[in-house]
Design an enzyme around this catalytic site. Structure first.
Site, PDB file in Angstrom:
ATOM      1  N   ASP A   1      14.782 -17.099   2.144  1.00  0.00           N
ATOM      2  CA  ASP A   1      13.818 -18.210   2.132  1.00  0.00           C
ATOM      3  C   ASP A   1      14.567 -19.550   2.202  1.00  0.00           C
ATOM      4  OD1 ASP A   1      11.396 -19.480   2.013  1.00  0.00           O
ATOM      5  OD2 ASP A   1      11.073 -19.126  -0.128  1.00  0.00           O
TER       6      ASP A   1
ATOM      7  N   LYS B   1      13.791 -22.230   3.973  1.00  0.00           N
ATOM      8  CA  LYS B   1      12.915 -23.414   4.100  1.00  0.00           C
ATOM      9  C   LYS B   1      13.597 -24.502   4.943  1.00  0.00           C
ATOM     10  CE  LYS B   1      10.044 -22.872  -0.005  1.00  0.00           C
ATOM     11  NZ  LYS B   1      10.320 -21.530  -0.489  1.00  0.00           N
TER      12      LYS B   1
ATOM     13  N   GLY C   1       7.324 -12.603  -7.981  1.00  0.00           N
ATOM     14  CA  GLY C   1       8.514 -12.959  -8.755  1.00  0.00           C
ATOM     15  C   GLY C   1       8.359 -12.612 -10.218  1.00  0.00           C
ATOM     16  N   ARG C   2       7.870 -13.609 -10.975  1.00  0.00           N
ATOM     17  CA  ARG C   2       7.876 -13.470 -12.433  1.00  0.00           C
ATOM     18  C   ARG C   2       7.043 -12.325 -12.964  1.00  0.00           C
ATOM     19  NH1 ARG C   2       6.636 -19.698 -12.903  1.00  0.00           N
ATOM     20  NH2 ARG C   2       5.578 -19.047 -10.992  1.00  0.00           N
TER      21      ARG C   2
HETATM   22  O1  C5P Z   1       5.188 -17.181  -9.095  1.00  0.00           O
HETATM   23  P1  C5P Z   1       6.235 -16.154  -8.734  1.00  0.00           P
HETATM   24  O2  C5P Z   1       7.333 -16.044  -9.755  1.00  0.00           O
HETATM   25  O3  C5P Z   1       5.672 -14.816  -8.340  1.00  0.00           O
HETATM   26  O4  C5P Z   1       6.933 -16.774  -7.441  1.00  0.00           O
HETATM   27  C1  C5P Z   1       7.739 -16.010  -6.588  1.00  0.00           C
HETATM   28  C2  C5P Z   1       8.185 -16.863  -5.441  1.00  0.00           C
HETATM   29  O5  C5P Z   1       7.076 -17.351  -4.708  1.00  0.00           O
HETATM   30  C3  C5P Z   1       9.003 -18.083  -5.875  1.00  0.00           C
HETATM   31  O6  C5P Z   1      10.239 -18.003  -5.218  1.00  0.00           O
HETATM   32  C4  C5P Z   1       8.216 -19.291  -5.445  1.00  0.00           C
HETATM   33  O7  C5P Z   1       8.996 -20.196  -4.738  1.00  0.00           O
HETATM   34  C5  C5P Z   1       7.168 -18.751  -4.504  1.00  0.00           C
HETATM   35  N1  C5P Z   1       5.853 -19.362  -4.793  1.00  0.00           N
HETATM   36  C6  C5P Z   1       5.232 -20.175  -3.845  1.00  0.00           C
HETATM   37  N2  C5P Z   1       4.002 -20.709  -4.089  1.00  0.00           N
HETATM   38  C7  C5P Z   1       3.382 -20.486  -5.256  1.00  0.00           C
HETATM   39  C8  C5P Z   1       3.990 -19.700  -6.243  1.00  0.00           C
HETATM   40  C9  C5P Z   1       5.244 -19.138  -5.972  1.00  0.00           C
HETATM   41  O8  C5P Z   1       5.807 -20.375  -2.765  1.00  0.00           O
HETATM   42  N3  C5P Z   1       2.186 -21.020  -5.479  1.00  0.00           N
END
Ligand code: C5P
Length: 235
Positions: A61, A63, A209-210
């Site tokens: 990623d 970007k 992710g989390r």
């Molecule tokens: O929220 P989570 O931990 O699942 O996020 C996983 C990935 O998705 C992160 O690397 C974050 O940059 C991306 N993300 C995003 N937009 C969001 C939430 C998370 O691009 N609203």
């Protein structure tokens, strides 16, 4: 990416050891990982190489938002590493998107994904940037630009996936981050889409992710998510 790898586990860590510990715990349950700017900056491409040697697919990623020559160079480097997906900002314009697609051509397994409007921006932020469009209007505009430039997919929220699925060619990937299981601790988001919703609404892949990395039992959580995604794919 193989269809089975429609869940991409995000390795948002600041060291290779933490990232590889999660990879080790998930073992064969996870076939695909996202490596973003945090881990890449902290640990370099070593983790990416290790994942690829271990047979995993990698969504790098990056970007990218640069001049076409620089974007082209970075996409070629990603292809040489052996990753399966790389991201470029659609707001760089068609010349940048076309340069990314052209640079990926020698790597048949590499998909160029376009980022439209980052999810933290609201309508008023676009006004501040001088754009006379709402967020959904801008997302649609940039996604169409990405399709016209030959990008293989877009990164979009679950709500945007719903908007874009009918507008984009069927073969274009829609990769959706920001979903949560209903059992996850609630955050301040008013509407939380689940991985099931995201796939039902048109996403081809979900990035998680989390929900997994902070789970007391990451393997069990991934299995729950996989069951949801499989159900959505087959329904
Ligand atoms: O929220 P989570 O931990 O699942 O996020 C996983 C990935 O998705 C992160 O690397 C974050 O940059 C991306 N993300 C995003 N937009 C969001 C939430 C998370 O691009 N609203």
């Amino acid at each position: 990416m193989s269809p089975r790898n429609n869940i991409i586990v995000s390795l948002d860590f600041d060291s290779a050891s933490e990232a590889l510990e999660l990879v080790e715990r998930l073992g064969p349950l996870a076939g695909s990982y996202k490596v973003g700017l945090q881990l890449l900056t902290a640990a370099g491409p070593t983790v990416v190489r290790k994942l690829i040697v271990d047979g995993k697919e990698v969504f790098l990623d990056l970007k990218l938002h640069e001049i076409p020559t620089s974007v082209s160079g970075a996409v070629s480097a990603a292809g040489a590493l052996g990753v399966s997906m790389v991201t470029v900002h659609a707001s760089g314009g068609s010349a940048v998107l076309r340069a990314a697609v052209e640079a990926a051509r020698p790597y048949p397994n590499l998909k160029v994904l376009a980022l439209t409007v980052i999810t933290s921006l609201r309508d008023e932020d676009l006004t501040e940037l001088g754009l006379d469009a709402t967020v959904p209007e801008q997302v649609i505009r940039l996604a169409k630009l990405a399709a016209a430039a030959g990008c293989h997919g877009v990164v979009a929220s679950a709500q945007e996936a719903w908007l874009l699925r009918s507008l984009l060619p069927a073969e274009m990937l829609i990769v959706t981050p920001g979903t949560q299981l209903r059992t996850d601790a609630k955050n301040d988001q008013a509407r939380v889409a689940t991985p099931f919703d995201a796939i039902r609404w048109g996403a081809s892949h979900v990035v998680i992710g989390r929900s997994i990395s902070r789970s007391a039992n990451p393997s069990e959580t991934l299995a729950v998510i996989q069951a949801q995604v499989d159900e959505a794919v087959s329904s």
